[in-house]
Design a protein around this motif. Structure first.
Motif, mmCIF file in Angstrom:
data_model
loop_
_atom_site.group_PDB
_atom_site.id
_atom_site.type_symbol
_atom_site.label_atom_id
_atom_site.label_comp_id
_atom_site.label_asym_id
_atom_site.label_seq_id
_atom_site.Cartn_x
_atom_site.Cartn_y
_atom_site.Cartn_z
ATOM 1 N N MET A 1 42.736 56.335 42.405
ATOM 2 C CA MET A 1 43.746 55.562 41.678
ATOM 3 C C MET A 1 43.177 55.106 40.332
ATOM 4 N N LYS A 2 43.944 55.284 39.291
ATOM 5 C CA LYS A 2 43.508 54.898 37.955
ATOM 6 C C LYS A 2 43.888 53.442 37.681
ATOM 7 N N ILE A 3 42.924 52.685 37.171
ATOM 8 C CA ILE A 3 43.123 51.251 36.966
ATOM 9 C C ILE A 3 42.939 50.869 35.503
ATOM 10 N N GLY A 4 43.830 49.978 35.040
ATOM 11 C CA GLY A 4 43.668 49.318 33.757
ATOM 12 C C GLY A 4 43.385 47.851 34.031
ATOM 13 N N LEU A 5 42.359 47.300 33.414
ATOM 14 C CA LEU A 5 41.963 45.910 33.652
ATOM 15 C C LEU A 5 42.285 45.070 32.425
ATOM 16 N N VAL A 6 42.995 43.960 32.637
ATOM 17 C CA VAL A 6 43.305 43.035 31.555
ATOM 18 C C VAL A 6 42.433 41.801 31.730
ATOM 19 N N GLY A 7 41.614 41.520 30.728
ATOM 20 C CA GLY A 7 40.690 40.389 30.800
ATOM 21 C C GLY A 7 39.261 40.852 30.966
ATOM 22 N N PHE A 8 38.360 40.312 30.139
ATOM 23 C CA PHE A 8 36.958 40.719 30.203
ATOM 24 C C PHE A 8 36.051 39.518 29.974
ATOM 25 N N GLY A 9 36.434 38.383 30.603
ATOM 26 C CA GLY A 9 35.575 37.212 30.610
ATOM 27 C C GLY A 9 34.566 37.357 31.736
ATOM 28 N N LYS A 10 34.061 36.242 32.245
ATOM 29 C CA LYS A 10 33.072 36.301 33.316
ATOM 30 C C LYS A 10 33.638 36.981 34.555
ATOM 31 N N ALA A 11 34.855 36.593 34.928
ATOM 32 C CA ALA A 11 35.479 37.204 36.111
ATOM 33 C C ALA A 11 35.813 38.665 35.845
ATOM 34 N N GLY A 12 36.363 38.957 34.661
ATOM 35 C CA GLY A 12 36.735 40.325 34.326
ATOM 36 C C GLY A 12 35.550 41.274 34.340
ATOM 37 N N LYS A 13 34.426 40.834 33.818
ATOM 38 C CA LYS A 13 33.224 41.683 33.828
ATOM 39 C C LYS A 13 32.760 41.960 35.261
ATOM 40 N N ALA A 14 32.826 40.934 36.113
ATOM 41 C CA ALA A 14 32.420 41.118 37.507
ATOM 42 C C ALA A 14 33.360 42.075 38.222
ATOM 43 N N VAL A 15 34.647 41.969 37.940
ATOM 44 C CA VAL A 15 35.636 42.855 38.554
ATOM 45 C C VAL A 15 35.415 44.290 38.082
ATOM 46 N N ALA A 16 35.163 44.450 36.786
ATOM 47 C CA ALA A 16 34.900 45.785 36.248
ATOM 48 C C ALA A 16 33.689 46.409 36.926
ATOM 49 N N ASN A 17 32.664 45.618 37.167
ATOM 50 C CA ASN A 17 31.458 46.101 37.828
ATOM 51 C C ASN A 17 31.766 46.645 39.219
ATOM 52 N N VAL A 18 32.636 45.955 39.945
ATOM 53 C CA VAL A 18 33.008 46.391 41.296
ATOM 54 C C VAL A 18 33.850 47.667 41.240
ATOM 55 N N ILE A 19 34.798 47.712 40.322
ATOM 56 C CA ILE A 19 35.662 48.894 40.207
ATOM 57 C C ILE A 19 34.835 50.137 39.880
ATOM 58 N N LEU A 20 33.911 50.000 38.933
ATOM 59 C CA LEU A 20 33.115 51.156 38.504
ATOM 60 C C LEU A 20 32.250 51.717 39.622
ATOM 61 N N GLN A 21 31.912 50.888 40.595
ATOM 62 C CA GLN A 21 31.038 51.350 41.680
ATOM 63 C C GLN A 21 31.808 51.783 42.932
ATOM 64 N N ASP A 22 33.122 51.793 42.851
ATOM 65 C CA ASP A 22 33.947 52.226 43.974
ATOM 66 C C ASP A 22 34.573 53.576 43.625
ATOM 67 N N THR A 23 34.162 54.615 44.315
ATOM 68 C CA THR A 23 34.601 55.973 43.968
ATOM 69 C C THR A 23 36.073 56.242 44.283
ATOM 70 N N ARG A 24 36.720 55.324 44.996
ATOM 71 C CA ARG A 24 38.157 55.493 45.269
ATOM 72 C C ARG A 24 38.994 55.224 44.031
ATOM 73 N N PHE A 25 38.395 54.542 43.048
ATOM 74 C CA PHE A 25 39.137 54.105 41.874
ATOM 75 C C PHE A 25 38.430 54.554 40.599
ATOM 76 N N SER A 26 39.217 54.641 39.534
ATOM 77 C CA SER A 26 38.668 54.986 38.224
ATOM 78 C C SER A 26 39.143 53.941 37.213
ATOM 79 N N LEU A 27 38.199 53.282 36.552
ATOM 80 C CA LEU A 27 38.541 52.296 35.532
ATOM 81 C C LEU A 27 38.778 53.036 34.214
#
Length: 256
Positions: A1-27
């Motif tokens: 599943m392709k994901i678009g992330l809105v927000g790149f503060g402290k929480a957003g960066k942590a969320v991006a880190n999790v998404i990038l390491q999960d092969t089920r999803f593509s950031l």
């Protein structure tokens, strides 16, 4: 599943880190409020060797309609501010893109907008998107239904700079039919987030506690929601809609 992330503060960066390491999803991209790192790559910023594009765009310089056309996604996950839904909400809903919002403090106007958008696409909203705290909330409501006269207090602890009462604590209080006076707030140091519900029975006490050790917990919760929304039809959903079937299956197993 392709994901678009809105927000790149402290929480957003942590969320991006999790998404990038999960092969089920593509950031595919990140849309942030500031121009810093615009047109850069999230994976380079986080030092990860992954195939995800993860391009960074600024809300100030990006036309959301063009972005959705040139870099289409299946889901938008929002960890920004309550205003962002006005920018991406309608264009996303018109394209059938699912929306997962983790904004803590929406006003009635934003909630109404989310519900309007859910007539065209799948919309999920949780003021606290960690799986554990929603498990706590579900269990707390069950216990309250068993013992409606029990004394209940809610304690929420967060980092020193956090202003206002925790949106999650307010949600817990509302679900348990408590007044805001029953919410006790603690602000100290760098506490990520802790919520405790105390049930005061005669001669005994039951405590339900959830503590976020890292902001990556937000990412895990968002992807848990995303995986369960994959085949959901358009509509407005929350964590209870996802968790209830698990509890029902377990209850049926115990009773059978």
């Amino acid at each position: 599943m392709k994901i678009g992330l809105v927000g790149f503060g402290k929480a957003g960066k942590a969320v991006a880190n999790v998404i990038l390491q999960d092969t089920r999803f593509s950031l595919e991209w990140v849309l942030r409020g500031r121009k810093v790192m615009e047109k850069g790559s999230v994976k380079d910023f986080l030092g990860l060797d992954v195939p995800d594009k993860g391009m960074i765009y600024s809300q100030q310089n990006t036309d959301i309609t063009t972005l959705l056309q040139e870099a289409p996604v299946d889901i938008i996950i929002d960890f920004s501010t309550k205003k962002s839904i006005y920018q991406y909400g309608k264009p996303a809903a018109e394209r059938g893109i699912k929306i997962i919002s983790a904004i803590s403090h929406y006003h009635n106007d934003e909630i109404k907008l989310l519900k309007d958008l859910s007539k065209s696409t799948t919309v999920f909203w949780s003021p606290n998107i960690t799986l554990g705290v929603n498990y706590l909330l579900f269990v707390a409501t069950l216990l309250k239904s068993i013992a409606p006269e029990v004394d209940i207090e809610v304690i929420e602890e967060h980092f020193k700079a956090k202003s206002g009462v925790s949106g999650t604590a307010i949600k817990i209080a509302k679900a348990l039919d408590l007044k805001t006076e029953n919410i006790n707030s603690v602000r100290a140091g760098g506490i990520v987030g802790k919520h405790e519900v105390i049930f005061g029975f005669p001669y005994q006490t039951v405590r339900l506690v959830h503590e976020s050790i890292s902001r990556e917990a937000f990412g895990s919760g968002a992807l848990f929601a995303a995986s369960h929304l994959k085949n959901k039809q358009k509509g407005f959903y929350n964590f209870e809609d996802i968790l209830r079937p698990y509890f029902l299956r377990e209850a049926e197993g115990v009773l059978s």
